[in-house]
Design an enzyme around this catalytic site. Sequence first.
Site, PDB file in Angstrom:
ATOM      1  N   PRO A 264       0.843  -1.204   0.000  1.00  0.00           N
ATOM      2  CA  PRO A 264       0.000   0.000   0.000  1.00  0.00           C
ATOM      3  C   PRO A 264       0.875   1.249   0.000  1.00  0.00           C
ATOM      4  O   PRO A 264       1.570   1.538   0.977  1.00  0.00           O
ATOM      5  CB  PRO A 264      -0.803  -0.127   1.297  1.00  0.00           C
ATOM      6  N   ASP A 440       6.005   2.241   2.010  1.00  0.00           N
ATOM      7  CA  ASP A 440       5.100   1.111   2.225  1.00  0.00           C
ATOM      8  C   ASP A 440       4.378   1.320   3.543  1.00  0.00           C
ATOM      9  O   ASP A 440       4.985   1.266   4.616  1.00  0.00           O
ATOM     10  CB  ASP A 440       5.923  -0.193   2.246  1.00  0.00           C
ATOM     11  N   HIS A 441       3.058   1.541   3.471  1.00  0.00           N
ATOM     12  CA  HIS A 441       2.305   1.891   4.668  1.00  0.00           C
ATOM     13  C   HIS A 441       2.105   0.704   5.607  1.00  0.00           C
ATOM     14  O   HIS A 441       1.602   0.878   6.724  1.00  0.00           O
ATOM     15  CB  HIS A 441       0.942   2.468   4.274  1.00  0.00           C
ATOM     16  N   ARG A 442       2.508  -0.491   5.198  1.00  0.00           N
ATOM     17  CA  ARG A 442       2.421  -1.632   6.100  1.00  0.00           C
ATOM     18  C   ARG A 442       3.435  -1.523   7.236  1.00  0.00           C
ATOM     19  O   ARG A 442       3.189  -2.004   8.340  1.00  0.00           O
ATOM     20  CB  ARG A 442       2.646  -2.946   5.341  1.00  0.00           C
TER      21      ARG A 442
END
Length: 470
Positions: A264, A440-442
């Site tokens: 994401p 990367d929003h993870r």
Amino acid sequence: MTTMTDTSNAARFREFKMPDVGEGLTEAEILKWFVQPGDTVTDGQVVCEVETAKAAVELPIPFDGVVHELRFPEGTTVDVGQVIIAVDVAPGSGDDAPVDASVAEPAPEPVVEPEEPKGRTPVLVGYGVAESSTKRRARKGTEAAPAAASAAIQGEMNGHGTGHAAVAEARPLAKPPVRKLAKDLGIDLATVTPTGDGGIITREDVHAAATPTPAPAPAPVQATAPVAAPVAAPSVTARETRIPVKGVRKAIAQAMVGSAFTAPHVTEFVTVDVTRTMKLVAELKEDKDMAGVRVNPLLIIAKALLVAIKRNPEVNAAWDEANQEIVQKHYVNLGIAAATPRGLIVPNIKDAHDQTLPQLAASLGELVSTAREGKTSPAAMAGGTVTITNVGVFGVDTGTPILNPGESAILAVGAIKLQPWVHKGKVKPRQVTTLALSFDHRLVDGELGSKVLADIAAILEQPKRLITWA
């Protein structure tokens, strides 16, 4: 039953398979052969250049001998593990070697087998015939010389009847799978117009020859000529050009789709006054400690990113989907996106965090020059942790870059332009650029991503922070 001759041939002829020249690559395209059948090769000699999904690589042969056979022509994509070249390591010591059954053509229906000749003349790529117990039709003129008999057998096995050696030597050039396709379609390869390099008949040529024409023609040549014409180069009035997706371009497409739909993405932007950075660049160009290396804004931006990572080490990480873990890296392999004639590649500077400014400048210069020459190795593109893409060189203000697979962040640098800017309470012309950081929003939340981008901007606005923060 294995005979002594089979054993001696197996020891005499050695095969070189397509190696995995990268990390987990499954195929490579043969760009150029540097040797031909009959050439002498030595251990370590480069025999061909191949293009993988990452780069163009030269392959050395690991033994001495005389080239017996090239299994694939230039332009062929070959799976890792397939034999690409056979070498006679003991020339003149025995009979010709049997050809691998995986590339040999299926034998014709069994009939009476003539007496086997003692030797065979060298054959072209993919035209050898495996020794077997398959029986073949007896022909007149068996009292001819062994070489002539061998050539006639070769011609018959390739679907050209029982002609003499001269006819066999003039047979159309085509790979075994193409010959089988022609046989299945009932196409005589002698009537097909070749369009491949070196006069080799391709699958497209066979399909073109098999396409029915609007009106029947009495002669095969007349029937196939109009059909073969479209296979040639597109005319100047063509409205479309179709380019095969392979090599680096294929790898880019797969990587970008995988990254975009797996991680994401979040992208944040900041516009910053880099006037002081540009002054520092001008001063460093005159510094004797920086003599012999290229100094440009990208060097200071790279150093600023490394300092920002040191201040926010959690951003230098990777997501392990299989183990459901976040892998924090205690080293920085700094990737630099580079546009090359073969497409976009991202080589990286190993352990960039440990390099001084002159060392980093030298590494950047070497990385760029190697990429432009098309000599970047797969190892140089493996193991990156973060990446910089400089879209400003194209006059672009900024962008929303896609993460390099396996990395958590990528910094896009826009064009540096003279713009009106409020400086010390007054509007003045200043050197300004826009930075964009995708992450990367993870594993990188908004706060961490914002801190990293803000630190980079702060360093470029006040380059002395390279000293105070480092």
